[in-house]
Design a protein around this motif. Sequence first.
Motif, mmCIF file in Angstrom:
data_model
loop_
_atom_site.group_PDB
_atom_site.id
_atom_site.type_symbol
_atom_site.label_atom_id
_atom_site.label_comp_id
_atom_site.label_asym_id
_atom_site.label_seq_id
_atom_site.Cartn_x
_atom_site.Cartn_y
_atom_site.Cartn_z
ATOM 1 N N SER A 48 0.825 -1.207 0.000
ATOM 2 C CA SER A 48 0.000 0.000 0.000
ATOM 3 C C SER A 48 0.861 1.259 0.000
ATOM 4 O O SER A 48 0.557 2.238 -0.695
ATOM 5 N N THR A 49 1.959 1.231 0.762
ATOM 6 C CA THR A 49 2.870 2.377 0.808
ATOM 7 C C THR A 49 3.509 2.609 -0.554
ATOM 8 O O THR A 49 3.627 3.753 -1.020
ATOM 9 N N GLY A 50 3.916 1.517 -1.216
ATOM 10 C CA GLY A 50 4.494 1.654 -2.551
ATOM 11 C C GLY A 50 3.515 2.270 -3.523
ATOM 12 O O GLY A 50 3.879 3.138 -4.335
ATOM 13 N N ARG A 51 2.263 1.856 -3.451
ATOM 14 C CA ARG A 51 1.244 2.425 -4.335
ATOM 15 C C ARG A 51 1.054 3.910 -4.060
ATOM 16 O O ARG A 51 0.881 4.712 -4.982
ATOM 17 N N ALA A 52 1.072 4.275 -2.772
ATOM 18 C CA ALA A 52 0.903 5.688 -2.415
ATOM 19 C C ALA A 52 2.050 6.530 -2.958
ATOM 20 O O ALA A 52 1.852 7.638 -3.460
ATOM 21 N N LEU A 53 3.266 5.993 -2.872
ATOM 22 C CA LEU A 53 4.437 6.732 -3.367
ATOM 23 C C LEU A 53 4.436 6.853 -4.880
ATOM 24 O O LEU A 53 5.079 7.754 -5.435
ATOM 25 N N LEU A 54 3.712 5.959 -5.551
ATOM 26 C CA LEU A 54 3.625 6.010 -7.008
ATOM 27 C C LEU A 54 2.282 6.585 -7.464
ATOM 28 O O LEU A 54 1.844 6.344 -8.571
ATOM 29 N N GLY A 55 1.668 7.356 -6.578
ATOM 30 C CA GLY A 55 0.358 7.908 -6.879
ATOM 31 C C GLY A 55 0.374 8.889 -8.025
ATOM 32 O O GLY A 55 1.417 9.133 -8.663
ATOM 33 N N ARG A 56 -0.784 9.458 -8.301
ATOM 34 C CA ARG A 56 -0.931 10.378 -9.416
ATOM 35 C C ARG A 56 -0.207 11.673 -9.085
ATOM 36 O O ARG A 56 -0.699 12.544 -8.381
ATOM 37 N N VAL A 57 1.038 11.842 -9.543
ATOM 38 C CA VAL A 57 1.881 12.958 -9.172
ATOM 39 C C VAL A 57 1.362 14.241 -9.805
ATOM 40 O O VAL A 57 0.989 14.270 -10.984
ATOM 41 N N ARG A 58 1.412 15.305 -9.029
ATOM 42 C CA ARG A 58 0.943 16.604 -9.500
ATOM 43 C C ARG A 58 1.884 17.158 -10.546
ATOM 44 O O ARG A 58 3.080 17.049 -10.438
#
Length: 442
Positions: free
Chosen positions: A432-442
Amino acid sequence: MSIERDAAFTGGRGTAADTSSDSDDAVERLTTTPNKDPFYRSPAGFEKAELGAVLRSRRVEIALFGTIRQRVSAWQLLYRTSDMQGEPRTGVTTVLLPAGAVPGPSRPLLSYQCAIDAVSDRCFPSYALRDGAHAHGAVPQFELLIILYALRRGWALSLPDHEGMDGRWGAPVEPGYCTLDGIRAALSFAPLELDDSAPVALWGYSGGGLATSWAAEAADEYAPELNVVGAALGSPVGDPASAFSRLNGTIFAALPTMVVEGLRRTYPDLDRTIRDHVAQPGMTILSSLERKTTVHAVLTLLMHDLERYTDIPLADVMATPELVQIFQDIQPGKSAPSFPLLVVQAVHDPIIAVDDVDGQVERYRTAGAHVTYVRDRLSEHLSLHPIAAPATLNWLADRIADRPVPPNTTETVWSSALSVSGVRGLLGLTVSTGRALLGRVR
């Protein structure tokens, strides 16, 4: 783009104009601190609304550390609540749904109380978790990783600014009212489509655990209509007066100093006592906390000793009748919730003493509460929260599913992660943390 409009009240809970549309162009994109954001201003006549009534709402973007946008549906709600004297106040909560979730009445609600642990409004979750927030060192920005992990359960989440609009960190009871009215607001907020009888769980760690304690203690009397099924208290302070005495003059000295500043805003008698006995340099330090996030304050006030600025010994200041009464007021554990509690605490915690949490658990049990208490030998304060998060969420899921409650026991374990389910949970948190770090970057 401003989308707020003053609400028109009819006095009913859940009555709210100001609800934004669900279209992407309705997302509020200007991120300013609460003291400058008109969304937080109490609309005229709000005192007439019922507790938990939504006064104003808007859609927002959630971003990890203010920059990495997350694929979640998020709204903020301004709602009617009250202070510990029962006077009308407004509060704000951020409500979340998993990305792509179809709202529905069967969805449970988790109210997660962040460890705000500061008086600066930059640390309020409603600001710190937004895209574009400048809140480096605010604890809720780190907690977002655990919040997103909880969101994977498919639940709706409410994240209240439980210190109120003016950062009353350490205040008793009031954080509980703010939390419970935030739950009322979320349940009545039409876009979530939650049922009034939906199961509600409470969770928080450290300062958030203390706020969760107050919510759990107040729930049966203050919000008896809510279907609260359980509360998880992580390292919930136990005895703030004890923590103040231990931490003053240490590397964590900023924490009790910020509690003093928060309580000054809550108790006029304490404010007078502080002004009578603390010299101007000490008052300047207290006032400077208005601008500091938690980590910033800890780094700048290393080994700070408030006694350097008092005209009498600090022990004598703490022994004044006003402070003795306040320290009694702010100690949790005075009443027994009708729903079960889970308490987790590190045995070797340098910030929150295990003895203080032992005492809080004992007070709950003496009052008649059902408490599952887990003490962790290998963790310390900062590591216990992520390590215990999977087991805590499993416990909350069992309460939501109405499974049998574990025994009313105290168990000291080597680590909350030393089990098959614990390891599996930590792997899930890592993913889950990895997914958050690869989220939709601004």
